[in-house]
Structures are given as structure tokens and as C-alpha cells.
Design a protein around this motif. Structure first.
Motif, mmCIF file in Angstrom:
data_model
loop_
_atom_site.group_PDB
_atom_site.id
_atom_site.type_symbol
_atom_site.label_atom_id
_atom_site.label_comp_id
_atom_site.label_asym_id
_atom_site.label_seq_id
_atom_site.Cartn_x
_atom_site.Cartn_y
_atom_site.Cartn_z
ATOM 1 N N CYS A 347 0.637 -1.301 0.404
ATOM 2 C CA CYS A 347 0.067 -0.095 -0.407
ATOM 3 C C CYS A 347 0.903 1.036 0.078
ATOM 4 C CB CYS A 347 -1.023 0.367 1.362
ATOM 5 S SG CYS A 347 -2.303 1.243 1.388
ATOM 6 N N ASP A 348 1.567 1.409 1.024
ATOM 7 C CA ASP A 348 2.856 2.535 0.693
ATOM 8 C C ASP A 348 3.490 2.694 -0.479
ATOM 9 O OD1 ASP A 348 4.606 4.253 2.210
ATOM 10 O OD2 ASP A 348 6.307 2.958 1.938
ATOM 11 N N TYR A 349 3.862 1.579 -1.060
ATOM 12 C CA TYR A 349 4.259 1.340 -2.748
ATOM 13 C C TYR A 349 3.926 1.913 -3.705
ATOM 14 C CZ TYR A 349 7.648 0.624 -6.470
ATOM 15 O OH TYR A 349 8.181 0.500 -7.672
ATOM 16 N N VAL A 350 2.572 1.621 -3.754
ATOM 17 C CA VAL A 350 1.015 1.788 -4.492
ATOM 18 C C VAL A 350 1.116 3.749 -4.534
ATOM 19 C CG1 VAL A 350 1.225 -0.121 -4.883
ATOM 20 C CG2 VAL A 350 -0.397 1.491 -3.639
ATOM 21 N N GLY A 351 1.507 3.959 -3.293
ATOM 22 C CA GLY A 351 0.865 5.338 -2.512
ATOM 23 C C GLY A 351 1.966 6.179 -3.415
ATOM 24 N N ARG A 352 3.653 5.843 -3.119
ATOM 25 C CA ARG A 352 4.295 6.658 -3.938
ATOM 26 C C ARG A 352 4.880 6.457 -5.242
ATOM 27 N NH1 ARG A 352 8.528 5.912 -1.435
ATOM 28 N NH2 ARG A 352 7.572 3.533 0.101
ATOM 29 N N HIS A 353 4.576 5.417 -5.933
ATOM 30 C CA HIS A 353 4.757 5.511 -7.152
ATOM 31 C C HIS A 353 3.961 5.080 -8.003
ATOM 32 C CE1 HIS A 353 9.451 4.336 -5.766
ATOM 33 N NE2 HIS A 353 8.673 3.948 -4.887
ATOM 34 N N LYS A 354 4.162 5.886 -9.035
ATOM 35 C CA LYS A 354 2.834 6.295 -10.062
ATOM 36 C C LYS A 354 3.286 5.141 -11.335
ATOM 37 C CE LYS A 354 0.424 8.907 -6.896
ATOM 38 N NZ LYS A 354 -0.544 7.965 -5.641
ATOM 39 N N GLU A 355 4.917 5.370 -11.677
ATOM 40 C CA GLU A 355 5.135 4.743 -12.979
ATOM 41 C C GLU A 355 4.733 3.643 -12.991
ATOM 42 O OE1 GLU A 355 8.192 4.194 -9.499
ATOM 43 O OE2 GLU A 355 7.242 5.447 -9.990
ATOM 44 N N TYR A 356 4.780 3.283 -14.827
ATOM 45 C CA TYR A 356 4.337 1.794 -14.828
ATOM 46 C C TYR A 356 5.403 0.953 -15.588
ATOM 47 C CZ TYR A 356 1.774 -1.509 -16.975
ATOM 48 O OH TYR A 356 1.259 -2.424 -17.663
ATOM 49 N N LYS A 357 6.167 -0.363 -14.525
ATOM 50 C CA LYS A 357 7.264 -1.133 -14.860
ATOM 51 C C LYS A 357 6.284 -2.638 -15.260
ATOM 52 C CE LYS A 357 10.500 -0.965 -12.035
ATOM 53 N NZ LYS A 357 11.017 -0.995 -10.290
ATOM 54 N N GLU A 358 7.553 -2.827 -15.744
ATOM 55 C CA GLU A 358 7.084 -4.968 -15.327
ATOM 56 C C GLU A 358 8.527 -5.612 -15.422
ATOM 57 O OE1 GLU A 358 6.924 -5.275 -20.045
ATOM 58 O OE2 GLU A 358 5.293 -3.157 -19.871
ATOM 59 N N ALA A 359 8.005 -6.694 -14.687
ATOM 60 C CA ALA A 359 8.921 -7.766 -14.305
ATOM 61 C C ALA A 359 9.076 -8.427 -15.199
ATOM 62 C CB ALA A 359 8.698 -8.186 -12.884
ATOM 63 N N HIS A 360 10.147 -9.747 -15.163
ATOM 64 C CA HIS A 360 10.625 -10.395 -16.127
ATOM 65 C C HIS A 360 10.877 -11.538 -15.772
ATOM 66 C CE1 HIS A 360 8.994 -7.456 -20.013
ATOM 67 N NE2 HIS A 360 9.552 -6.795 -19.815
ATOM 68 N N ASP A 361 10.399 -12.523 -16.387
ATOM 69 C CA ASP A 361 11.701 -14.297 -15.521
ATOM 70 C C ASP A 361 11.724 -13.795 -14.629
ATOM 71 O OD1 ASP A 361 12.632 -16.579 -15.431
ATOM 72 O OD2 ASP A 361 13.009 -16.220 -17.369
ATOM 73 N N ILE A 362 10.098 -13.765 -13.172
ATOM 74 C CA ILE A 362 10.495 -13.352 -12.009
ATOM 75 C C ILE A 362 10.959 -14.728 -11.141
ATOM 76 C CG2 ILE A 362 8.607 -11.901 -11.958
ATOM 77 C CD1 ILE A 362 6.520 -14.101 -10.686
ATOM 78 N N TYR A 363 11.068 -16.062 -12.534
ATOM 79 C CA TYR A 363 11.334 -16.869 -11.469
ATOM 80 C C TYR A 363 12.860 -17.089 -11.642
ATOM 81 C CZ TYR A 363 6.945 -19.313 -11.398
ATOM 82 O OH TYR A 363 5.658 -19.377 -10.779
ATOM 83 N N GLU A 364 13.172 -16.935 -12.702
ATOM 84 C CA GLU A 364 14.981 -16.572 -12.857
ATOM 85 C C GLU A 364 15.980 -15.804 -12.242
ATOM 86 O OE1 GLU A 364 19.039 -16.727 -14.881
ATOM 87 O OE2 GLU A 364 17.283 -17.907 -15.474
ATOM 88 N N TRP A 365 14.610 -14.551 -11.771
ATOM 89 C CA TRP A 365 15.809 -13.287 -10.488
ATOM 90 C C TRP A 365 15.619 -14.217 -9.185
ATOM 91 C CZ3 TRP A 365 11.934 -11.884 -6.854
ATOM 92 C CH2 TRP A 365 11.991 -11.262 -5.800
ATOM 93 N N PHE A 366 14.359 -14.928 -8.839
ATOM 94 C CA PHE A 366 13.970 -15.340 -7.445
ATOM 95 C C PHE A 366 14.604 -16.426 -7.137
ATOM 96 C CE2 PHE A 366 11.501 -17.087 -4.182
ATOM 97 C CZ PHE A 366 11.449 -16.829 -3.439
ATOM 98 N N PHE A 367 14.659 -17.874 -8.530
ATOM 99 C CA PHE A 367 14.854 -18.930 -7.606
ATOM 100 C C PHE A 367 16.726 -18.835 -8.044
ATOM 101 C CE2 PHE A 367 10.741 -20.234 -8.199
ATOM 102 C CZ PHE A 367 10.431 -21.158 -7.017
ATOM 103 N N ASN A 368 17.421 -18.290 -8.495
ATOM 104 C CA ASN A 368 18.947 -18.055 -8.803
ATOM 105 C C ASN A 368 19.382 -16.654 -8.067
ATOM 106 O OD1 ASN A 368 18.923 -20.279 -10.829
ATOM 107 N ND2 ASN A 368 18.095 -18.802 -12.327
#
Length: 368
Positions: A347-368
Motif C-alpha cells: 500500500c505504501d509503495y503504490v501510494g508513492r510510485h505512479k510509474e509503470y513497470k514490468e517484471a520479466h522472468d521473476i523465476y530467473e530472478w527469484f530462484f537464482n
């Protein structure tokens, strides 16, 4: 009314142009025939198509973004006002009302609630302005991969510091050193509260180390894993009554340092940690605030050290020197308390960040 006012002003200007100065003076010397209203704030539609913004010359007041909690994690519910009352977070409108989906700025989606066929995800296509947040507070060891979600999300929320939204209770720096901290009265030497004794990662995990350590020092054990249930209201008082608490994580991964560390620090107990390397812990708390099992060649050496500190008050007190410069707070005394902090942090994050982002291949990031 604005057209009437404009028409009146035009006629007055025309009269002036034709020399009707006397008439003008007469009009201005009496009450106006038409009361022109003051200029009202204009209402404009935000480019994303759903924010209503009130504009005036001195202040712009935009509605809070809406964060939709798609599923309650583990079906655990809490008062949505806790974000404001407990964490002083009030940057978004937090809701679980799915009927608001089409006009929601962001949707928080709990990983464990996603079915293998993806049927439990929100409907597609999503509104173009909307962001989906992948929420996962578990370690990779305890996270099941679900094919097809790797590129669906805009933001990641987890314990990892390199998440878009990292979730962690942090120490607070004191502006003025506090010299008055008193160590709570201690009745026990070593304690451990554990609800699951599954041996997640084999040899060298917390259960193996506990069994070895218990050969040399008595450990007061609580929790469903060992048959002695500890009520939530007794959780922190029990930890505070122990000189040392086994802050053993259920698996070892970078940044996977949970409330098992924060709780003892907050109530005045020295945590004995088993998890990622010491340097990783020192990113979040002072190095002299905890004892790491890796500092000792074996469990017997650790047990002997704890017993020495038990009779050396000065040496034991040095583990609280950090209190002069920092303060710590415990989580809510609730079941699944980490979910409350995670949701409020989102909630705090979306209240402070209006920019649009995309996260690609979250498994490559999270598991490695």
C-alpha cells in the motif's frame, strides 16, 4: 450562469465603446443585476481513465490510488485499518472488493493462491493502467513454481532486498542516544519457538543443529512442532524471559531473515541465528546485537559460550549496546503476522510510485 456573466460583461464593454460612461457608473454604483459565481475548481479526468482530479490555482488534491487484495493470504484476514493504526501507512485505498477490479490501480496477488491452471488469477486482459504485484514472503525452498506466470507481473514483493517492494521491519535510528534501556528479567537461558520441524534442507539445517546443541545446554522449546503450543499473547513475553533465543530460519537463502530475528531484538533478548552468512545479517542489524552459529566450530563450542555469558553480566550486557542508537519494534502479535506487514508495505509503495513497470522472468530472478 457563466454564459450570462460573459454576456453581461460584453454588453458593458460595448456601452463603454459607445460612450455610455454614465450608464456604466450608474450600474457600478448599485447592486449588480447578476451575481457571478466564483471560479470553481475544474474537474479533469486523469489520462489513465479512472482518477478524478480536482484542480485549482493553489492546490491539487488527487485521490489515493486503489490497491486490490485479490486473495487473503492463507485466508487470514485482518482489519484493513491496521496499516494506518499500526504502521502509519495511509498512502492508498486498500480493499478486497473484487467489483472494483476494473478501476483498480494495482492488484496484490499471493503466489500460493495461484492455481496450476491459472484460473484463480484476475481476469484478462487487465486494464492498461493496472499493475499486478507478485507477493511471496517464502524462500525459494518453500516456493512451488507455477508455469505461465513468469512474465505476468509488473512488480515483485518479497523479503529480498532487490525486490521492487522489499518487506522487512527495520531498526530505527535514535536522534538522541538512549542510556536507560533495562534488560528484562531473565528466567531461562535458551528458548526456541517452532511450529514446523520438517527438515527442509537436510544435514546442517535448524533441526540438526538444535538436536546437537541440546546435548550440551538445556533449551526450552515451544510451538506445535514439539507439542507445547504457545498462545500468541504469550509469544513475546516468553521470548523476553530468555537470555538467548534460537532465531533459526527454516531454509538458508540470501536475505531470508524473518521476524525470528526482529522479535528477540525488540523485546530485549539476544538472538542466536542460523541462516545466511553473518555479513548478510549485518546489512540489517548491528553485528554486536546477535550471535551467529557460524562463529563457532561446532554446537558444543556455542553452548559453552552461552553458558559463560550466563555468569558474566558485563559481557552479556554488551549485546545491548546497540540500543543506545537504535530501537526495534515487534510484529503484530497475530497469526501470520508477516502478511500484514507485506500488504501494508505494498500500500505504501503504490501510494508513492505512479510509474509503470514490468517484471520479466521473476523465476530467473527469484530462484537464482
Amino acid at each position: 450562469m457563466s454564459d450570462s456573466c460573459g454576456s453581461l460583461r460584453y454588453r458593458l464593454a460595448a456601452i463603454v465603446g459607445f460612450g455610455g460612461l454614465v450608464s456604466i457608473l450608474f450600474l457600478w454604483s448599485h447592486q449588480p443585476l447578476i451575481n457571478c459565481p466564483p471560479q470553481l475548481p475544474s474537474i479533469t479526468l486523469h489520462p489513465d481513465g479512472h482518477h478524478v482530479r480536482m484542480n485549482n490555482s493553489s492546490k491539487e488534491n488527487e485521490e489515493k490510488p486503489v490497491l486490490l487484495l485479490w486473495v487473503w493470504p492463507e485466508n487470514y484476514r485482518f482489519d484493513l485499518n491496521d496499516c494506518k493504526t499500526v504502521y502509519n501507512i495511509d498512502g492508498c485505498h486498500l480493499t478486497d472488493d473484487r467489483s472494483l477490479y476494473s478501476n483498480t490501480d494495482a492488484v496484490l496477488i499471493f503466489h500460493r493462491a495461484i492455481s496450476q491452471d491459472l484460473s484463480t488469477l484476475p481476469p484478462s486482459p487487465r486494464p492498461p493502467f493496472q499493475k499486478w504485484i507478485w507477493m511471496n514472503v517464502e524462500s525459494p525452498t518453500n516456493t512451488q513454481k507455477i508455469p505461465g506466470i513468469e512474465n505476468l507481473f509488473n512488480l515483485t514483493l518479497s523479503y529480498r532486498e532487490d525486490s521492487d517492494i522489499p518487506v522487512r521491519l527495520r531498526l530505527t535510528s535514535r536522534k538522541i542516544p538512549d542510556e536507560n534501556f533495562e534488560i528484562p528479567k531473565k528466567e531461562k537461558l535458551v528458548c526456541w519457538v517452532v511450529s514446523n520441524n520438517a527438515d527442509w534442507t537436510g544435514v546442517g539445517t535448524r533441526n540438526t543443529y538444535y538436536r546437537e546443541l541440546s546435548k550440551y545446554v538445556h533449551i526450552h522449546v515451544y510451538g506445535k512442532a514439539y507439542g507445547t503450543f504457545l498462545d500468541y499473547k504469550d509469544y513475546y513475553p516468553t521470548i523476553a524471559s530468555c537470555k538467548f533465543y534460537l532465531s533459526f530460519e527454516n531454509s538458508i537463502h540470501k536475505d531470508y531473515i524473518t521476524e525470528k530475528l526482529n522479535g528477540p531484538l525488540a523485546v530485549g533478548t539476544v538472538p542466536v541465528v542460523l541462516g545466511p552468512p553473518r555479513k548478510n545479517y549485518e546489512r540489517f542489524v548491528p553485528g554486536d546485537s546477535f550471535i551467529h552459529v557460524d562463529d563457532f566450530p561446532d554446537a558444543k563450542s556455542l553452548a559453552e559460550y552461552l553458558q559463560r555469558l550466563d555468569v558474566d553480566d558485563d559481557a552479556y550486557r554488551r549485546y545491548f549496546n546497540w540500543r543506545r542508537h537504535f530501537s526495534a519494534r515487534p510484529h503484530l502479535i497475530l497469526q501470520n503476522q508477516e502478511f500484514v506487514l507485506a500488504i501494508c508495505t505494498a500500500c505504501d509503495y503504490v501510494g508513492r510510485h505512479k510509474e509503470y513497470k514490468e517484471a520479466h522472468d521473476i523465476y530467473e530472478w527469484f530462484f537464482n
